[in-house]
Design a protein around this motif. Structure first.
Motif: not given
Ligand SMILES: C[S@@+](CC[C@H](N)C(=O)[O-])C[C@H]1O[C@@H](n2cnc3c(N)ncnc32)[C@H](O)[C@@H]1O
Ligand SMILES: [Zn+2]
Length: 399
Positions: A52-54, A71-75, A79-81, A97-99, A125-128, A146-148
């Motif tokens: 998925s990351r590749d 923007g990566e809300p759930l990082a 590694v991905r960003g 970002n990660d909570i 922060l919260d992703g939203n 978006v990678d939850p």
């Protein structure tokens, strides 16, 4: 770097993916080498999502002409960003970002190790909330990921609002029980979609996810076009481009509809949202299955896939997946499994590639599918598929 210096607040390990070395929590492995419950580790990292990351790296490199904001809300570990920064030249700046506070510490360290700290902004922060802070024009991202763990539905609306028109969104889902119909109630609850279990459930999972993104977009006056969609191991992953405006939104909505399948005679039927099909099979009059709303059109952009394939030489797994996706004609919904076909006819299975060749010789469209090595997609009517398969078996028995 030694452990005392790092003080990440968790036991960590070194990993490598693509051109990137990074840290994340150590995870326990099963005897098969699968990670044990990565969701329970201090910082989430699942090596089995590498594909998925590749493909994210290659998609960003191939889709964008000029560098964009990511923007990566759930990082997670970041590694991905960080890979997007290190392995493409299409990222100006990444907002990770990660909570989870431990994840945030690990992201900071990983950015430093990979010499990209100046091009990264990290938040907890919260992703939203993170996405909403980037939803104003001038403040949006070109690419949102978006990678939850589980279903992405709760982040879809804010992800779409935080994405520039003409941008791209990548979405993963790992709640395969819901999406593949083993837990149809959960699918109805989360995706607002009917589904059923079949040999091609993984394809319906992809189509339900694309449909869910499309319906959320249309509601916000946005259109989306699927660029790349696939299912692999424990997850489904899709990439869509976005565009603003009523026309784009309406066009998007026209590609969302219903899918009927008769498990008795294999008759299939796709209809528009406004025209739900009857549950009675038009061919054998028995009770059929209904799935949807789901995406009924193509789930890939072949031009982008071809460009991605050209850019994939350093990524073997991604290259293999891209080849399969390029072969697949996603304008047809569902597929036959040669094993299932053989069981129905009480014979041994024919080879998918031979069946495809024969179907084509008979004037039908037919391709393989990435979702099943024994799968055959075709527009041939079920009776024709059976008779062609039967003929093949007969000729195969002749010495
Ligand atoms: C599947 S992991 C992300 C993996 C990462 N994208 C990668 O490619 O390795 C999901 C992450 O979402 C974080 N998370 C869960 N709920 C969140 C929320 N409401 N807001 C922000 N982050 C959240 C978790 O801490 C976890 O790190
Ligand atoms: Zn039927």
């Amino acid at each position: 770097v030694n452990e005392v210096e790092l003080n990440l607040g968790c036991e960590y390990r070194w990993y490598a993916e693509g051109r990137t070395r990074f840290l994340s929590s150590a995870f326990a492995e099963t005897p098969q080498g699968e990670p044990v419950a990565p969701r329970k580790s201090a910082v989430f990292y699942n090596p089995f999502s590498k594909l998925s990351r590749d493909l994210t790296v290659i998609a960003v490199q191939s889709y964008f002409q000029t560098p964009v904001l990511v923007g990566e809300p759930l990082a997670g570990s970041g590694v991905r960003g960080i890979r997007l920064l290190a392995e493409t030249d299409r990222v100006q700046h990444a907002f990770l970002n990660d909570i989870n506070p431990t994840a945030v510490r690990v992201i900071r360290e990983n950015a430093r190790i990979n010499n990209v700290s100046e091009r990264v902004t990290i938040s907890q922060l919260d992703g939203n909330i993170f996405l909403t802070q980037h939803s104003r024009h001038g403040n949006r991202f070109g690419y949102v990921d978006v990678d939850p763990v589980g279903a992405p539905v709760r982040f879809l609306e804010s992800a779409l609002r935080a994405c520039d028109s003409g941008g791209m969104i990548g979405v993963s889902a790992t709640d395969l029980a819901a999406l593949t119909g083993r837990s149809a109630q959960a699918c109805l609850r989360k995706y607002d979609a009917l589904t059923f279990v079949s040999g091609f459930s993984k394809e319906l999972a992809v189509r339900i996810l694309v449909g869910s993104v499309a319906r959320t977009a249309a509601r916000l006056g946005l259109g989306v076009k699927p660029l790349l969609s696939f299912s692999h191991r424990h997850f489904v992953r899709i990439f869509v481009s976005t565009s603003k405006g009523k026309a784009a939104a309406s066009e998007t909505k026209q590609n969302v509809g219903w899918f009927f399948f008769c498990p008795e005679c294999f008759t299939t039927l796709a209809t528009e949202m406004s025209n739900p099909p009857s549950r009675t099979c038009p061919n054998c009059k028995r009770w059929g299955r209904l799935a949807g709303p789901l995406w009924t059109s193509e789930t890939a952009d072949r031009n982008l896939l071809a460009r991605m394939l050209d850019a994939s030489s350093n990524y073997t797994d991604a290259q293999n997946m891209l080849r399969k996706l390029l072969e697949e004609d996603t304008s047809m919904i569902g597929f036959y499994s040669v094993a299932e076909l053989a069981r129905g006819m009480r014979t041994s299975p024919v080879s998918p590639s031979v069946l495809i060749q024969k179907l084509r010789e008979n004037g039908f469209r037919a391709t393989r599918t990435h979702a099943d090595p024994g799968g055959v997609k075709t527009d041939a009517p079920p009776a024709a598929v059976r008779s062609i398969a039967r003929d093949l078996l007969r000729t195969m028995r002749v010495p």
